[in-house]
Design a protein around this motif. Sequence first.
Motif, PDB file in Angstrom:
ATOM      1  N   GLN A 154      16.119   9.844 -15.766  1.00 55.60           N
ATOM      2  CA  GLN A 154      16.993   8.746 -16.181  1.00 55.60           C
ATOM      3  C   GLN A 154      16.198   7.455 -16.360  1.00 55.60           C
ATOM      4  O   GLN A 154      16.463   6.672 -17.274  1.00 55.60           O
ATOM      5  N   MET A 155      15.216   7.242 -15.485  1.00 60.51           N
ATOM      6  CA  MET A 155      14.396   6.040 -15.607  1.00 60.51           C
ATOM      7  C   MET A 155      13.641   6.053 -16.931  1.00 60.51           C
ATOM      8  O   MET A 155      13.551   5.031 -17.630  1.00 60.51           O
ATOM      9  N   LEU A 156      13.113   7.223 -17.284  1.00 61.87           N
ATOM     10  CA  LEU A 156      12.359   7.337 -18.527  1.00 61.87           C
ATOM     11  C   LEU A 156      13.261   7.094 -19.731  1.00 61.87           C
ATOM     12  O   LEU A 156      12.921   6.337 -20.650  1.00 61.87           O
ATOM     13  N   ILE A 157      14.448   7.717 -19.713  1.00 61.84           N
ATOM     14  CA  ILE A 157      15.382   7.573 -20.844  1.00 61.84           C
ATOM     15  C   ILE A 157      15.840   6.126 -20.965  1.00 61.84           C
ATOM     16  O   ILE A 157      15.851   5.539 -22.057  1.00 61.84           O
ATOM     17  N   ALA A 158      16.236   5.533 -19.844  1.00 64.74           N
ATOM     18  CA  ALA A 158      16.742   4.160 -19.872  1.00 64.74           C
ATOM     19  C   ALA A 158      15.660   3.201 -20.351  1.00 64.74           C
ATOM     20  O   ALA A 158      15.929   2.298 -21.158  1.00 64.74           O
ATOM     21  N   GLY A 159      14.444   3.392 -19.875  1.00 62.56           N
ATOM     22  CA  GLY A 159      13.358   2.521 -20.307  1.00 62.56           C
ATOM     23  C   GLY A 159      13.098   2.636 -21.799  1.00 62.56           C
ATOM     24  O   GLY A 159      12.917   1.645 -22.510  1.00 62.56           O
ATOM     25  N   MET A 160      13.124   3.879 -22.283  1.00 66.57           N
ATOM     26  CA  MET A 160      12.892   4.143 -23.706  1.00 66.57           C
ATOM     27  C   MET A 160      13.971   3.480 -24.561  1.00 66.57           C
ATOM     28  O   MET A 160      13.683   2.807 -25.559  1.00 66.57           O
ATOM     29  N   LEU A 161      15.217   3.652 -24.159  1.00 67.87           N
ATOM     30  CA  LEU A 161      16.324   3.079 -24.935  1.00 67.87           C
ATOM     31  C   LEU A 161      16.307   1.560 -24.862  1.00 67.87           C
ATOM     32  O   LEU A 161      16.625   0.877 -25.849  1.00 67.87           O
ATOM     33  N   ALA A 162      15.929   1.002 -23.719  1.00 68.35           N
ATOM     34  CA  ALA A 162      15.846  -0.460 -23.605  1.00 68.35           C
ATOM     35  C   ALA A 162      14.787  -1.003 -24.558  1.00 68.35           C
ATOM     36  O   ALA A 162      14.993  -2.036 -25.209  1.00 68.35           O
ATOM     37  N   VAL A 163      13.670  -0.301 -24.671  1.00 66.18           N
ATOM     38  CA  VAL A 163      12.611  -0.747 -25.590  1.00 66.18           C
ATOM     39  C   VAL A 163      13.078  -0.639 -27.046  1.00 66.18           C
ATOM     40  O   VAL A 163      12.861  -1.551 -27.856  1.00 66.18           O
ATOM     41  N   ILE A 164      13.753   0.473 -27.380  1.00 65.21           N
ATOM     42  CA  ILE A 164      14.191   0.688 -28.771  1.00 65.21           C
ATOM     43  C   ILE A 164      15.191  -0.388 -29.183  1.00 65.21           C
ATOM     44  O   ILE A 164      15.072  -1.004 -30.261  1.00 65.21           O
ATOM     45  N   TYR A 165      16.169  -0.640 -28.324  1.00 63.51           N
ATOM     46  CA  TYR A 165      17.185  -1.624 -28.694  1.00 63.51           C
ATOM     47  C   TYR A 165      16.680  -3.053 -28.494  1.00 63.51           C
ATOM     48  O   TYR A 165      17.147  -3.981 -29.155  1.00 63.51           O
ATOM     49  N   GLY A 166      15.704  -3.226 -27.608  1.00 63.39           N
ATOM     50  CA  GLY A 166      15.061  -4.533 -27.490  1.00 63.39           C
ATOM     51  C   GLY A 166      14.282  -4.871 -28.751  1.00 63.39           C
ATOM     52  O   GLY A 166      14.284  -6.028 -29.210  1.00 63.39           O
ATOM     53  N   ALA A 167      13.622  -3.875 -29.321  1.00 65.44           N
ATOM     54  CA  ALA A 167      12.906  -4.091 -30.582  1.00 65.44           C
ATOM     55  C   ALA A 167      13.885  -4.464 -31.702  1.00 65.44           C
ATOM     56  O   ALA A 167      13.611  -5.353 -32.519  1.00 65.44           O
TER      57      ALA A 167
END
Lengths: 342, 173
Positions: A154-167
């Motif tokens: 979950q940490m990996l997924i959440a971090g990935m999605l935060a980066v994608i939507y942050g971009a």
Amino acid sequence: MDKKQIISLLETQLAAGTITRDDLSALASGEAMPVVSTVSAPYTTSTPTAAVPQKQEGNHSKYVVYALYAIGAVTALAGITILIAQNWEQIGFLGRVLVTAGIAFVSYAIALLLGKHEHRVIAQVLFAISAGLAPLGVYVFLEEMRVDFTLETQMLIAGMLAVIYGAALLVSKRPLLVLVTTAFATWLYWAYVFQILTNAASFEEEMLKWASIVSGVAYICIGYGYRALSTIEDSVDKRAVVGFLYTLGTLAVLGGASMLGGVFDLAFIGLLFVTFYASVFLRSRGMLGLSAIFLIVHLIKLTGLYFVGSLGWPIALIGIGFLVIGVGYGTYYLNRHFIAAK
Amino acid sequence: MKLKYLPLIIGIGLPLLCVALLSAVIYIPQQSLKPAHDFVYSHKSEYSSTATYSYSVVNGKVTRDVRDGYNTDASLSPDAETGGLYLYDVETDTARPLLWAEAKTLSFEPNNLSSDGYGVDYGSRSSGILELFGDGDRNNVYVTKGNVRRALPGVTDNQYRYSYGFTFIGWVQ
């Protein structure tokens, strides 16, 4: 009146429809202007009331369109959810990925391409659909790969999605993406906190309360920072995002702090006065309302803990009643004179 | 640094600082969790068809009594080897099956805490908020001391995912 004032007045009256471009052309060419208006104060800068209903009608149409966008998005999401639930086994792995991650990706891409200001509402609706489906798509993929949905995953997924939507936020600057990125970052934060706390033999609850307070302060700071640094114009959606962050932050701070107990019961009253002041400074009705609710609840709690034994419940209830009236009036006064008035 | 960036820096930095502090409070003491003694535990599989025993430590020695099992065989000798006993090696973090004949020869601490203050805990991982951040039904065995605990990798694999029979017996002296 100087030149700039005269030009500004002409622009205002042109927009209001009091005079037309033909009138100006006629004036410039020296012809007699046709009398089409009964306005007798030539230097008035107030907008004639005849123009207001047209502007209000325009606003109403806009909000109707926004409402339809929202209804459309909710309906689409509900339909997708029901479709997935009903045909989960039949559509196979590829179908499951397509209707979740596929739609999330397509709506994300289209929303990014809709860069113009007039497309901001539909772009944010598409971002909302994408953000709602992306975690589901990832979960479908992981389930197919027989990967457990552990805290580390979950940490990996959440971090990935935060980066994608942050971009996407950095590129498109849509206000909704602040909430989306914050939501995924929150998921990452809490997953890591729970991951750490699996190794705590005690004091888990205390740590959770403090983690909640920290997240609340972060939300308020992010909301304030976004409002101060954002280069886009101040709009309804931007104010709504900032207001939501303030309210959620206040809920997290006061919710966590109210459960600490002990010596923090007294410090909590001080914290409440801080949030009252902050609500005026930040002009947040949500923060003001939550502060009032928590103050009332805290007063009832303290009365029940410390005064019922000596005063008895009837007198304690009378005191609580008057305190609630006082807090209610104070809240109304603050809102009317310091928040709504600005 | 311009002051206008300060709220955003605080908003992002504060949660990072919080998790860093939590990590320091938990993970640093956890590194020093190294019991000096091995321990023995029993494991009863829910689907086991062998007779099962309840174990206890009396006067420093392990004893056992027959208890209700799925297929209790009354003709078993008191010293029958029926399996279910394990010795956890804290040096290598591995568990190996322990014969009853060998277990009878070991000496144990009188209570559930080792002489150096360690305990053994068995439970599920946090189920999180509304079951959203937790790990569901996975159970782990932990060595604990004070406010910190560490999962024991030798007994945390999926063989115990659907089992309910982990029972701590005692610390070997």
